[in-house]
Every structure is written in C-alpha cells, then in structure tokens.
Scaffold this active site. Structure first.
Site, PDB file in Angstrom:
ATOM      1  N   ASN B  71       0.882  -0.761   0.428  1.00  0.00           N
ATOM      2  CA  ASN B  71       0.090   0.218  -0.131  1.00  0.00           C
ATOM      3  C   ASN B  71       1.176   1.424  -0.139  1.00  0.00           C
ATOM      4  O   ASN B  71       2.130   1.680   0.160  1.00  0.00           O
ATOM      5  CB  ASN B  71      -0.889  -0.016   1.375  1.00  0.00           C
ATOM      6  CG  ASN B  71      -0.306   0.166   2.696  1.00  0.00           C
ATOM      7  OD1 ASN B  71      -0.028   1.868   2.312  1.00  0.00           O
ATOM      8  ND2 ASN B  71      -0.128  -0.059   3.385  1.00  0.00           N
ATOM      9  N   CYS B 136       5.712   5.113   8.821  1.00  0.00           N
ATOM     10  CA  CYS B 136       5.375   4.840   7.737  1.00  0.00           C
ATOM     11  C   CYS B 136       5.782   5.001   6.601  1.00  0.00           C
ATOM     12  O   CYS B 136       7.399   6.183   6.558  1.00  0.00           O
ATOM     13  CB  CYS B 136       4.105   5.862   7.697  1.00  0.00           C
ATOM     14  SG  CYS B 136       3.495   6.131   6.142  1.00  0.00           S
ATOM     15  N   GLY B 221       1.167  -8.127   5.345  1.00  0.00           N
ATOM     16  CA  GLY B 221       0.153  -9.400   4.825  1.00  0.00           C
ATOM     17  C   GLY B 221       1.046 -10.543   5.007  1.00  0.00           C
ATOM     18  O   GLY B 221       2.608 -10.799   5.809  1.00  0.00           O
TER      19      GLY B 221
END
Lengths: 264, 307
Positions: B71, B136, B221
């Site tokens: 992402n 981030c 994931g």
C-alpha cells in the site's frame, strides 16, 4: 459516527457460469438476502479461493438481482489470476461475499429522460440501471462500446428493455459504428434534452462523457473502478480524488457525481 | 469462558486478551461494527492521525502481491479534531465495553508529532494510550525517515514523553530493531509495536510504471510474517518493555508464534480486509492453543520460545 457500509457477509452458491463474450462471463449465484438488498450501481466483494498466495477479495458490479429467485447475476471479465479461477467455477461451487457495497446510482427525482453510456466491462452496472429505469417508466437512450464485436455485451438486453435508441460502437468497426461511444453520446447530449447521464467504462471514456454532460448542463454520475483492499471503508486504498477531497470508492462511491471527480 | 487467563498488560494498557488490531487496517473500529463484535478484542489501534488533515497519496494506493499486498496510502486522515469529534463517541463507548483504544499519532517532524499528541491527550480522554508512527514508508517526511535510526526515533520519543503520562508506544520500522528498541526504552517508551510494513516495490513491466502512485510502498500480509516474528524476538530480547507483534497474522498459530517470540499482545492486520471478523477467530484459536499448552495464564507463554 459515519454510517458503516451496508455490506454484510453472505454465503453463495454458483447456479450458472458461462462465457457470454470473448473473455467475459456471466455468473449467476444464489444468495437470497443479498438479492433483496442490492440496488443498481452497488458492488459485491467475492472471495475467490484456490490460491493461498492471493487473499484479497474481488470487487465486482452486478447486472441483475432477482429477489424472488434469490439470485444475483454478475458479468466479469477475466483479467487476472482470480477472475481466471472464477471462470472455472461450476454450478454448485460455494464461497462467500461481502455486499452490497457502497451506494448506487442516484437518479434525480422527476427525471424523465436518461442517457446511459457504457464501455467494455462497464456495461453491466449501466444495464442494471436501465432495467430499473424501465420498471419505473423512465425513458432512456444507450450508447454502448467495446473494443471489438466479440467483446461486446448487453446490446440485446438493452434493446429488449425497449427504452429508446441503442447506439453501438466498436474501436475496430466490427459492430456498429467504428470508434468510441463518446462520439454518439456527445451528439445525443447536444441534440436531445436529458435529465441525467450515467456512465461506466474506461476512465478516458467517462471523463469525456462527464465533460459533454457538463457542457450540456446535465447532471452526470460515473461509476469508478479502484483497487480495493477491504471494500467497507477500513483501508483507505480505493481513493478517488474529488473537488471535495479524497473519497473512498467503497463508501462514497463507486458511483460519483462526475462533475466533482478530478481523476476518473 | 476460557480456562486460561488471557489478560495481558501492554505497557500499562490492561487488555482482557492479547488481540489488538494493526493501525491502518481497522479504520477507527466503527467500520467493523456491523460485521463483528469489536468489543471481543483486547484493544484496537486506530488509523494514524495528525494534527491537521492529510489528503494522502494519489491512486493507485494498493496492489496485491503474492502472499500479501503493498500500500501507499500515505496516512490520509481527517486531523485529530475531526477524529475526536466524529469517532470519539463510538470509541468511548467501546472502552466502556472493555476494549482498550490506542490512538496512532502521525507527523512529518518531531514538532508535528508533539502537536498531534497534545491534541489527542486533550481531546481523547478515553484513549488508553498512544502509538507514535515513526515508521510509515509512504510519506515524504516523518514516518520511516524519523524512525530508522536510534537517534531519530529517540528524538521523537523524548519530545512525546513530555506531553503525556498515558502509555506511549512506538510503531517501529523494520530496521535496526535491537538498537532502536533500546534507544526508545531509554527515552521512556512504555512498549513497542513491531513491525510496520516493509518498504517494497512492484513494477508493471508492460508499462514500466510502478503499480502504485509512488515508486515504493509498504509490504504487508502473510509473506512478512516470518520477518515480523524474527524482529519481535529481537526486540523482546533487547528490552524489558513489552512488545506488540504485528505482521501477517492470519491464524491463531501465527499469533501464538508472536507470543512465543516474546510479544505481549498481537495485532491483526491484512486478515481483517479479507475476513472482517478474522481478529475474533484468531482470538478463539489463540485461546485454544494456550489451553493446549497446559498453562493457566497466557503470560506464561510470552517469550517461551525454545531453541
């Protein structure tokens, strides 16, 4: 607190799954509660098992829902591994989905004549709306496009609804006029009076339709496609840049006021 | 009722069980309210929020990769004031039901982290603690640029420590874990969240363009899980403050691995996208595993990994 997504988990069973055009399949599933809940323009997010390395669901529009039969029909194009696995689904195959997602088309109150513009695999949600307009006795014309005749879907279905004219274009001229359906759509908007335009298809097509509708002063909505992680407002990945800021396609769309869309 | 005590103390945040949610994968919780019983969880960690609204990155922000996803959301958020106003009442209600709320704090600089934390501290009295996101990978300044060195991470922690007495956690970048963990502990961190998504790239070879709107994105994931377990183990060995394990937890056994590696609690991330109530299933599976280990208290299993 904002309203959560209307999406709920539904188990479904495949009733039928057949190729209706080159690389485009019609999937009919049995999901009774979903069939009652769906509204034209909403989407469903299917789990496509069979490959543990591909986990995310596949968000798809639907073309029709039959509350009496408890079935929902989805047209999908085989684009990648997951839709490839879907094309192998046989009657009786079971999985689950999240739906209905987002909000659908918002046809203005009192609309009397509507122009529908669908391209490629963008035709199904527009056809879904056409069926609804037909039930409500609202007149509509349709401009449909595809790359080539073998990939064209929905023409007979639009004609059977007996709404108004159905103009067909293909990029290579193998069916209907040669060229994009944006041409006939712009012509229709300059020649006749419409109260509403609904469009779904390639980004460039929707952008041109929105521009033509704007020039004609007609309210236009576009159903946008984005990569989605969740489909119910949690992940912030399906963003659409609008004049009101970034909006999630799953919660604020997938249908948007086209005049506010910055990037289709 | 589980026969094993599942409650844990994550740096002063008393959780009725060790299951938490990874920031950015669970919205502000309300998105799941019709899809699962959010109050079954020990805690939720809300999506990162800054002092002022951030628009985030352009589309596309997500691409699926084998075994996970990447992402590039870029911490889109409405700003703390709107966060507290719009989501505060629901989150306050959630705390009333026994689920702790940890609010993630975003910023581009130490000053911005401090400002956002001051606003959180004032406007969110119901928050059990705060997680500072210095990792981030998708923002131009702040984020991983602050958190990938011991000095940078310590600087943010030192400044934030002065703002509030409530528990402060740091979401760690997946780099230099032991030394950064020690630097954060020395500056008064109450716990560590290990790990944030791993910087990665995905290129469409036909168009030669990134599959995201930026060259790089954050990988998450199940493909990240073994890396995350290793880093949780490194962090837990380096410091005495508790660790929250994050990274590709899809099952109770994945969560159990984190616990054994030294995590006090475990956050569920991508699994919630695929299966909205995955966190509750994982909690039940973790309980069953703890029972199978013949312990009376899940705390007996934290760091119980043997080699």
């Amino acid at each position: 607190m904002p309203n959560p997504s209307p999406a709920r988990m539904h188990d479904f069973e495949v009733v039928a799954n057949e190729e209706i055009a080159e690389g485009i399949f019609s999937l009919v599933i049995s999901a009774p509660k979903l069939a009652c809940a769906l509204r034209p323009g909403q989407f469903v997010n299917l789990r496509v098992p069979g490959d543990s390395s591909e986990l995310l669901r596949v968000p798809l529009s639907y073309v029709s829902a039959d509350p009496n039969a408890g079935t929902v029909e989805i047209w999908y194009a085989v684009r990648g591994n997951a839709t490839g696995r879907m094309s192998e689904w046989k009657s009786g195959f079971k999985s689950d989905l999240l739906g209905p997602g987002g909000h659908g088309w918002l046809v203005p109150e009192g609309a009397r004549r509507v122009l529908l513009v669908g391209g490629g695999i963008g035709v199904p949600p527009v056809l879904c709306l056409a069926s609804e307009l037909s039930r409500r006795g609202i007149a509509f014309d349709a401009c449909l496009g595809a790359a080539t005749a073998s990939k064209l879907v929905g023409v007979e279905d639009f004609e059977a609804l007996d709404g108004g004219f159905v103009r067909v274009c293909t990029d290579d001229g193998t069916a209907g006029d040669c060229g994009f359906c944006t041409g006939p759509a712009a012509a229709a908007l300059s020649e006749a009076s419409y109260d509403y335009v609904a469009t779904c298809g390639p980004s460039a097509m929707m952008e041109r339709v929105a521009k033509a509708a704007g020039e004609a002063g007609v309210y236009c909505e576009a159903s946008l496609e984005r990569m989605m992680s969740c489909g119910f407002g949690a992940c912030s990945t399906c963003n659409v840049e609008t004049t009101d800021g970034m909006k999630g396609a799953c919660m604020c769309g997938p249908v948007f006021d086209a005049s506010k869309v910055v990037v289709f | 009722m589980a026969s094993v005590n599942m409650s844990v103390d994550f740096g002063g945040v008393k959780m009725k069980n060790p299951i938490n949610t990874a920031s950015g994968t669970f919205g502000q919780g309300w998105q799941f309210s019709e899809l699962m019983d959010v109050s079954a969880l020990g805690a939720i960690t809300t999506k990162g929020c800054a002092a002022e609204p951030w628009p985030g990155n352009p589309a596309p922000r997500m691409t699926e990769v084998r075994g996970g996803m990447m992402n590039s959301v870029g911490l889109q958020n409405p700003g703390v004031e709107a966060f507290a106003r719009d989501y505060g009442p629901w989150l306050f209600d959630l705390t009333d039901k026994g689920t702790q709320v940890i609010c993630q704090v975003a910023g581009h600089s130490t000053e911005e982290y401090v400002r956002a934390l001051e606003m959180f501290d004032e406007l969110c009295p119901w928050a059990a603690g705060f997680e500072i996101n210095v990792s981030c990978p998708n923002i131009a300044a702040g984020g991983i640029a602050c958190g990938s060195t011991p000095e940078g991470a310590a600087d943010v922690m030192r400044a934030c420590r002065k703002v509030t007495d409530r528990p402060l956690f740091i979401k760690m970048a997946p780099v230099r874990i032991p030394e950064i963990a020690r630097a954060l502990e020395a500056e008064g961190a109450d716990g560590l969240t290990v790990i944030n998504s791993i910087p990665g790239m995905a290129i469409d070879v036909h168009t030669r363009r990134s599959k995201l709107s930026k060259p790089t994105g954050g990988l998450s994931g199940p493909l990240c899980h073994p890396i995350a377990v290793r880093m949780v183990w490194e962090a837990a060995n380096a410091v005495d403050i508790p660790v929250c394990g994050v990274g590709g937890v899809m099952t109770g056994e994945d969560a159990a691995e984190m616990i054994l590696a030294g995590a006090c609690c475990v956050s569920v991330g991508m699994a919630s996208f695929v299966e909205p109530d995955a966190s509750v299933r994982i909690l039940h599976e973790l309980e069953q595993w703890a029972e199978s280990q013949g312990v009376k208290d899940i705390n007996e299993l934290i760091g119980a990994f043997e080699c």
